[in-house]
Design an enzyme around this catalytic site. Structure first.
Site, PDB file in Angstrom:
ATOM      1  CG  ASN A 220      -1.566   1.348   1.465  1.00 36.93           C
ATOM      2  OD1 ASN A 220      -2.537   1.669   0.792  1.00 36.93           O
ATOM      3  ND2 ASN A 220      -1.045   2.174   2.383  1.00 36.93           N
ATOM      4  CD  GLU A 221      -1.097   6.045   0.657  1.00 36.45           C
ATOM      5  OE1 GLU A 221      -0.388   6.544   1.541  1.00 36.45           O
ATOM      6  OE2 GLU A 221      -2.222   6.500   0.348  1.00 36.45           O
ATOM      7  CE1 TYR A 293      -8.392   9.365   1.944  1.00 38.04           C
ATOM      8  CE2 TYR A 293      -6.125   9.004   1.265  1.00 38.04           C
ATOM      9  CZ  TYR A 293      -7.281   8.546   1.860  1.00 38.04           C
ATOM     10  OH  TYR A 293      -7.335   7.276   2.378  1.00 38.04           O
ATOM     11  CD  GLU A 346      -5.915   4.426   1.263  1.00 40.16           C
ATOM     12  OE1 GLU A 346      -5.663   5.567   1.698  1.00 40.16           O
ATOM     13  OE2 GLU A 346      -5.236   3.418   1.526  1.00 40.16           O
TER      14      GLU A 346
HETATM   15  O1  AHR Z   1      -6.880   6.437   4.971  1.00 42.97           O
HETATM   16  C1  AHR Z   1      -5.872   6.899   5.812  1.00 42.97           C
HETATM   17  C2  AHR Z   1      -4.481   6.689   5.238  1.00 42.97           C
HETATM   18  O2  AHR Z   1      -4.334   7.482   4.098  1.00 42.97           O
HETATM   19  C3  AHR Z   1      -4.166   5.306   4.751  1.00 42.97           C
HETATM   20  O3  AHR Z   1      -3.712   4.479   5.761  1.00 42.97           O
HETATM   21  C4  AHR Z   1      -3.084   5.538   3.756  1.00 42.97           C
HETATM   22  O4  AHR Z   1      -3.031   4.541   2.762  1.00 42.97           O
HETATM   23  C5  AHR Z   1      -3.387   6.915   3.219  1.00 42.97           C
HETATM   24  O5  AHR Z   1      -2.280   7.709   3.170  1.00 42.97           O
END
Ligand code: AHR
Length: 547
Positions: A220-221, A293, A346
């Protein structure tokens, strides 16, 4: 530059809302510009199948997501099903939750899956990845959010999925465990009853039959918390992790850790290394993740924001479309047959702390009408690109960033995002069809510069004769009288469902759970075109039965 008349008028409305010092919507109707708005649906212009997996969710061991949100424990007085909050299960069934991602997020790359199997009393407590987060450091009492007792592990997660009607999507640890550990996790989940040592351990826990976990994230990331790799380094790790994985006749799907936002260097660097230099024939590599995000400038409060910040947030959410287009173009250079699709696992608005329902809920935030609009317009983007997006997961399901639910002890409430997911569920597994929106743009101020945002947008899909049209009207204070034309078709009847509120920061609380709730009504059949006035700052679904 002289602004068009409708834009000047919107500036006035925006200013009026700011000057009033409140987020109350002024009761002003859009008049002359209203006739400018038009939606044209092209039912025969098929764009592709909208995978149900695009309506997925994400649950991480962070703050109150698992502990307090999903898991209350079997001995809890809170109604539960095998320790899982029953109210949550019921609500997930209502929205036909198709897939749930777990255990992270950043947590995934510090998680040893072996800690979470076997008898609960014998599972070790471990320090959670988020222990270093400033919000966690502030906590007086450091419970399971910080020292995870592993009472929720693979068995509980898979059961949670099965009880919700969802498929499990597990993110493997690439940063701090080996490729063999990954193989063994797959073996634990998928090896046939009685076949392997791990199948026996699974059976001892009450699960003789395999879990059939198909979806696996490979880290992840990996550009950040998942190892701080360079794309070439990650590609080499990815090769190692995916080159031999036991299948057990399972149609495994591997998802690579894709870019942060629109980082094209990460994608190009990875694909060049993986596919451009040497052959790589792992057919299970079918997904490339994207995380985006939405944020604003300023104080970034979930509840208190200006109208400019409102539009900024929506603008950032709408940027998702550009990310999909750009990333897809680069991927096509290396994968011309388009085997690998985008997995937006995400997404959602991310505000500053301060509105969480309990201090232990790290990254917990209230969810307002603004967030619901951002979520709806993002889902519309996915619907408009069905050939590109095969899966998505809203971050995160409960007590976190863009939650559908807030829960604390015996209290539970559905946020406006839940209602969006419920309204949009009709798009799952439908055929996306062409739709064109035409409405005056909205002018606002973005960091001292004039900016514009679209006036109306959405998506349309078809299942048999049932057309689902979802529409976002982002205007603060301005309803949009719109003509809706079905090209080459007539409508028989239509049911309209609207999610809106007098205030764009309206939200649901434990005490007032229905402050933001959708309203439905049947529209009388009449000739094509149909007319509808989309209320200010609203999300609307039109369920149209075609003649
Ligand atoms: O969703 C919160 C965090 O945001 C997650 O753990 C990560 O993958 C992202 O940076």
């Amino acid at each position: 530059m002289e602004l068009p008349k409708h834009t000047q008028r919107r500036d006035f409305l925006k200013t009026a809302a700011v000057m009033s010092g409140s987020l109350l919507l002024p009761a002003v109707r859009c008049t002359s510009q209203a006739t400018d708005s038009r939606i044209e649906v092209f039912p025969t212009q098929e764009l592709g199948n909208i995978s149900h997996n695009v309506y997925g969710h994400f649950t991480e061991h962070i703050g109150g997501v698992i502990y307090d949100g999903v898991w209350v424990g079997e001995n809890s007085k809170i109604p539960n099903t095998y320790g899982i909050r029953t109210a949550l299960l019921d609500r997930l069934k209502e929205i036909h939750a198709p897939i749930i991602r777990w255990p992270g997020g950043c947590f995934a790359d510090s998680y040893d899956w072996r800690d979470g199997i076997g008898p609960a009393a014998q599972r070790p407590a471990r320090t959670n990845f988020w222990e270093t987060e400033p919000d966690a450091r502030r906590l007086g009492e450091k419970g399971r959010q910080i020292f995870d007792d592993n009472s929720f592990g693979t068995n509980e997660f898979v059961r949670f999925c099965r009880l919700s009607g969802a498929e499990p999507y597990i993110a493997a640890n690439l940063r701090s465990l080996s490729a063999l550990d990954f193989d063994h996790w797959v073996e634990y989940c998928n090896s046939p009853a009685g076949s392997t040592a791990f199948a026996k351990v699974r059976a001892e826990a009450g699960f003789p039959e395999p879990f059939h976990v198909r979806y696996w994230g490979i880290g992840n990331e990996s550009w950040g918390c998942g190892g701080n790799f360079r794309p070439e380094e990650y590609a080499s790790e990815f090769r190692r992790f995916t080159t031999w994985v036991p299948e057990y006749d399972q149609d495994l799907q591997f998802i690579g850790s894709g870019p942060n936002n629109n980082d094209l260097d990460w994608t190009r660097g990875f694909f060049e290394e993986l596919l451009g230099r040497r052959p790589y024939h792992v057919r299970q590599f079918t997904g490339w993740s994207v995380h985006h995000y939405s944020r604003t400038q300023g104080k970034r409060d979930a509840l208190s924001f200006s109208t400019d910040e409102y539009y900024q947030l929506l603008q950032d959410a709408a940027f998702t479309e550009r990310i999909l287009q750009d990333q897809w173009a680069v991927m096509g250079e290396y994968d011309p047959n388009r085997r690998i699709k985008l997995v937006v696992d995400e997404y959602g608005p991310w505000h500053h702390a301060g509105t969480e329902v309990d201090p232990t809920h790290i990254f917990g935030q209230q969810i307002t009408m603004r967030d619901a609009i951002a979520t709806a317009l993002t889902l519309d983007i996915f619907n408009r690109h069905p050939e590109k997006v095969s899966l998505a997961a809203c971050a995160q399901l409960v007590n976190n960033l863009n939650a559908l639910f807030l829960a604390h002890e015996d209290k539970f409430v559905a946020t406006p995002n839940f209602h969006v997911f419920k309204m949009y569920a009709a798009h799952q597994d439908a055929t996306a069809v062409g739709v064109a929106f035409s409405a005056p743009n909205i002018a606002y101020n973005a960091n001292g510069k004039r900016a514009r945002f679209w006036g109306l947008n959405g998506s349309a899909s078809l299942k048999g004769k049932d057309l689902t049209l979802t529409v976002v009207n982002p205007h603060i204070g301005t309803p949009c009288d719109t003509e809706i034309v079905l090209r080459g078709a007539q409508y028989a009847d239509a049911v309209v469902t609207v999610l809106t509120s007098e205030k764009i920061n309206a939200h649901n609380t434990f005490e007032q759970p229905d402050t933001v709730a959708p309203q439905s009504k049947t529209l009388q059949a009449s000739a094509n075109p149909l007319r509808f006035s989309f209320p200010p700052a609203s999300v609307t679904k039109l369920q149209i039965r075609m003649a």
